[in-house]
Enzyme design. Structure first.
Site, PDB file in Angstrom:
ATOM      1  N   HIS A 212      34.423  44.435  44.496  1.00 52.05           N
ATOM      2  CA  HIS A 212      33.759  43.811  45.645  1.00 52.05           C
ATOM      3  C   HIS A 212      32.406  44.433  45.945  1.00 52.05           C
ATOM      4  CE1 HIS A 212      37.698  41.942  46.050  1.00 52.05           C
ATOM      5  NE2 HIS A 212      36.956  40.928  46.432  1.00 52.05           N
ATOM      6  N   GLU A 463      45.041  32.427  41.619  1.00 54.62           N
ATOM      7  CA  GLU A 463      44.570  33.738  41.159  1.00 54.62           C
ATOM      8  C   GLU A 463      45.613  34.480  40.337  1.00 54.62           C
ATOM      9  OE1 GLU A 463      41.947  35.701  44.216  1.00 54.62           O
ATOM     10  OE2 GLU A 463      43.528  34.987  45.525  1.00 54.62           O
ATOM     11  N   ASP A 487      40.461  37.624  40.126  1.00 54.36           N
ATOM     12  CA  ASP A 487      41.832  38.121  40.074  1.00 54.36           C
ATOM     13  C   ASP A 487      42.615  37.498  38.924  1.00 54.36           C
ATOM     14  OD1 ASP A 487      42.242  40.149  42.016  1.00 54.36           O
ATOM     15  OD2 ASP A 487      41.846  38.650  43.550  1.00 54.36           O
TER      16      ASP A 487
END
Ligand code: PEP
Ligand code: MG
Length: 626
Positions: A212, A463, A487
């Site tokens: 992130h 995901e 993911d």
């Protein structure tokens, strides 16, 4: 990386080893762009201590923070001891045992607690004072042995302080404008903080392409290279660096001609983007009339105007958790409502997709400890965080916390066009539970006479491989789906997205990934549902042709990628893209697929300026194994 990942007991300050000649270091290209600037090295191990007086009602929470930080330090020492024993260094582990004793000693904890309670000092300040006092007492003893123990107490105090500062974000660095920040690792909260200081670039030892921190750097337009492994050992504050976020390279000690050359490259890159932005309002439509919706991913409400400026036709993914990463207390319904209303108003007349909380792994907030009962950033709390209590699972475990968000979102829905999306859904039962809680919120609001929109499209992120395999069932239960490749790649290739050592395995064009995308798209379309993609892959220009060919309806990406992707969509034919997708789906490896895609794009776009822009801005997907 959290405090649990520290590798050594002593703060080791190494002298920067400067190469005499220019030296190129290769890492993972995390955020595109080129920057030239002076390094600002962040040493997480030496953070200033925040000092403030507490309100009476804060004292209990502060005492709990002390206990948590001490327990974590104890666990860290224990683990280090184990490591030393395993590596036959058991003699040194005696020192760590001594540190554990100091850590639990009432001479350290008693006065610290008293200072919190009586003098109303925050825990960091109270601890600093106690450590200084103990050190003074050691100084007064005229025996070298005791004077030496001073440094042990200092170390133990620093370790606890570091845990405290990491848990609260503890970000207090002030890099100068235009600095290239060099750090071992940065949390998403650190990155938000650094962005406010208008840094030129960031480079880190750790991290992956879809961590992130990398995603934020890309969103903020900060060129970034991560996974450099030991860049912090080679660079000192003030050193001149060139950062090439397109190729994933950092140049140390660059010559004057290199610096001039890169500055020129940065200028021409900027000119290309300005040129592409001229097409911002043209529809993202293929030459044979297939219309794609290009939307943006945002992490903070402030990104909405930038997204619209880059031509986003709405927000395809609003990562709602980022706003609350520094919070000690649970975000309240009213806050959710206010923020959501603000975003909807700014995005209007377009639609905004609110993803419900996707907390955990690298998105830890201090308030999470109330749910997990453990220190939020400790690896002991979640020994395997990507597979642990994160995202939707966490929300389902704590319905009151989840409902605050859902109620806030529902109430805001009358102020614009909203979609709600659940992350990390594994199958129909989990989805049913989430929808049940949402319905419960609707019923409550109705009873309370509070308004919400009649129809809010409900969607899920795909995901997990399990979700892919049951996407036909899931499609019956939702209004839309969005494929989260960050993911999905992590879980299907068994590849920790934060781990720089396996960055080279990140293969967006792996046949397994492409087949899963195809499977999901077909399942959604069979039920007449829209299906999009909001992982980083959606914004990779090299892949645009394949994603078109696989039949995705929406592509949601960081704003900066929108202009080039729009240009590519407008240059390509959907029919040719479909034929290419069919062809590559039969190939056995990512490298074969990439070779075919590159060759075909060059043939299709060779004369178009989009091709040269594409070749100069495509980020390397990962560093190769040594
Ligand atoms: C993803 O996993 O692809 C995604 C978009 O969600 P995040 O990156 O926030 O996990
Ligand atoms: Mg995700």
């Amino acid at each position: 990386m959290g405090p649990g990942d520290e590798s050594g007991p002593y703060p080791i300050l190494r002298a920067p080893v400067r190469p005499l000649a220019p030296e190129v270091r290769t890492g993972i290209a995390a955020a595109s762009g080129i920057a030239v600037g002076q390094a600002f090295v962040i040493d997480r191990r030496r953070q200033p201590t925040p000092r403030r007086h507490l309100l009476p009602e804060e004292i209990t929470a502060e005492l709990v923070r002390l206990d948590e930080a001490v327990s974590l330090a104890d666990m860290q020492l224990e683990r280090l001891k184990r490591k030393l024993k395993e590596s036959d260094e058991s003699d040194s582990s005696v020192i760590l045992e001594a540190h554990q004793l100091i850590l639990r000693d009432e001479h350290l904890l008693g006065p610290t607690r008293r200072r919190i309670r009586d003098e109303k000092l925050n825990v960091e300040w109270a601890l600093r004072k106690t450590v200084a006092e103990i050190q003074q007492r050691f100084d007064a003893i005229d025996l070298p042995y005791f004077r030496e123990r001073k440094s042990d107490v200092a170390f133990v105090g620093e370790q606890v302080l570091r845990n405290l500062l990491d848990a609260t974000g503890g970000v207090t660095w002030q890099p100068p404008l235009g600095a290239v920040v060099v750090a071992h690792d940065l949390s998403p909260a650190d990155t938000v903080h650094l962005h406010r200081h208008q840094i030129a670039a960031l480079v880190t030892d750790a991290g992956g392409r879809t961590s992130h921190t990398s995603i934020l750097a890309q969103a903020f337009g900060i060129p970034a290279v991560v996974g450099l492994e030991d860049i912090t050992e080679a660079v000192g504050t003030g050193d001149l660096l060139i950062v090439d976020g397109n190729r994933g390279e950092v140049i140390l000690c660059p010559s004057q001609s290199m610096t001039d050359d890169y500055k020129q490259q940065a200028r021409s890159e900027h000119a290309k983007i300005v040129q592409l932005l001229a097409e911002r309002d043209s529809p993202a439509e293929t030459t044979d009339g297939v219309r794609i919706r290009l939307v943006a991913n945002i992490e903070l409400p402030d990104e909405v105007p930038i997204a619209l400026e880059y031509g986003a036709e709405g927000i395809g993914l609003y990562r709602t958790e980022f706003l609350f990463l520094d919070r000690e207390d649970f975000p309240r319904e009213e806050e959710h409502f206010m923020h959501a209303r603000g975003v909807l108003r700014r995005v209007a007349p377009y639609e905004a997709t609110f993803r419900t909380f996707d907390l955990g792994v690298d998105k830890v907030a201090p308030f999470l400890s109330r749910i997990t009962g453990a220190h939020p950033s400790s690896s002991e709390a979640e020994p395997n965080p990507a597979l642990g209590l994160r995202s939707l699972r966490l929300c389902l475990k704590e319905p009151a916390f989840f409902k605050a968000q859902l109620r806030g979102l529902l109430r805001a829905s009358v102020h614009g066009t909203m979609r709600i999306m659940f992350p990390m859904v594994s199958g129909v039962e989990e989805l049913a539970r989430a929808k049940e809680i949402l319905d419960e919120c609707r019923r409550e609001l109705q009873k309370e006479g509070l308004a919400f929109a009649d129809h809010i499209p409900i969607g899920i992120m795909i995901e997990m491989p399990s979700a892919v395999m049951v996407s036909d069932h899931l499609a019956k239960e939702v209004d839309f789906m969005s494929i989260g490749t960050n993911d999905l790649i992590q879980y299907s290739l068994a590849l920790d997205r934060l781990n720089e050592h396996v960055g080279y395995l990140y293969q967006p064009l792996h046949p397994a990934v492409l087949r899963m995308v195809k499977y999901t798209v077909d399942a959604a379309h069979a039920e007449g549902r829209r299906v999009g993609m909001c992982g980083e892959l959606a914004g990779e220009p090299l892949l645009t042709v394949i994603l078109l060919g696989l039949g995705l309806d929406d592509l949601s990406m960081n704003a900066a990628s929108l202009p080039l992707v729009r240009r590519l969509v407008r240059q390509l034919s959907a029919k040719e893209a479909r034929a290419l997708a069919d062809e590559v789906l039969k190939l056995p490896s990512a490298s074969q697929i990439e070779a075919v895609v590159r060759e075909r794009l060059q043939r299709l776009l060779g004369d178009d300026p989009a091709w040269s822009t594409l070749t100069s801005t495509v980020r390397r997907s990962g560093k190769h194994a040594h």
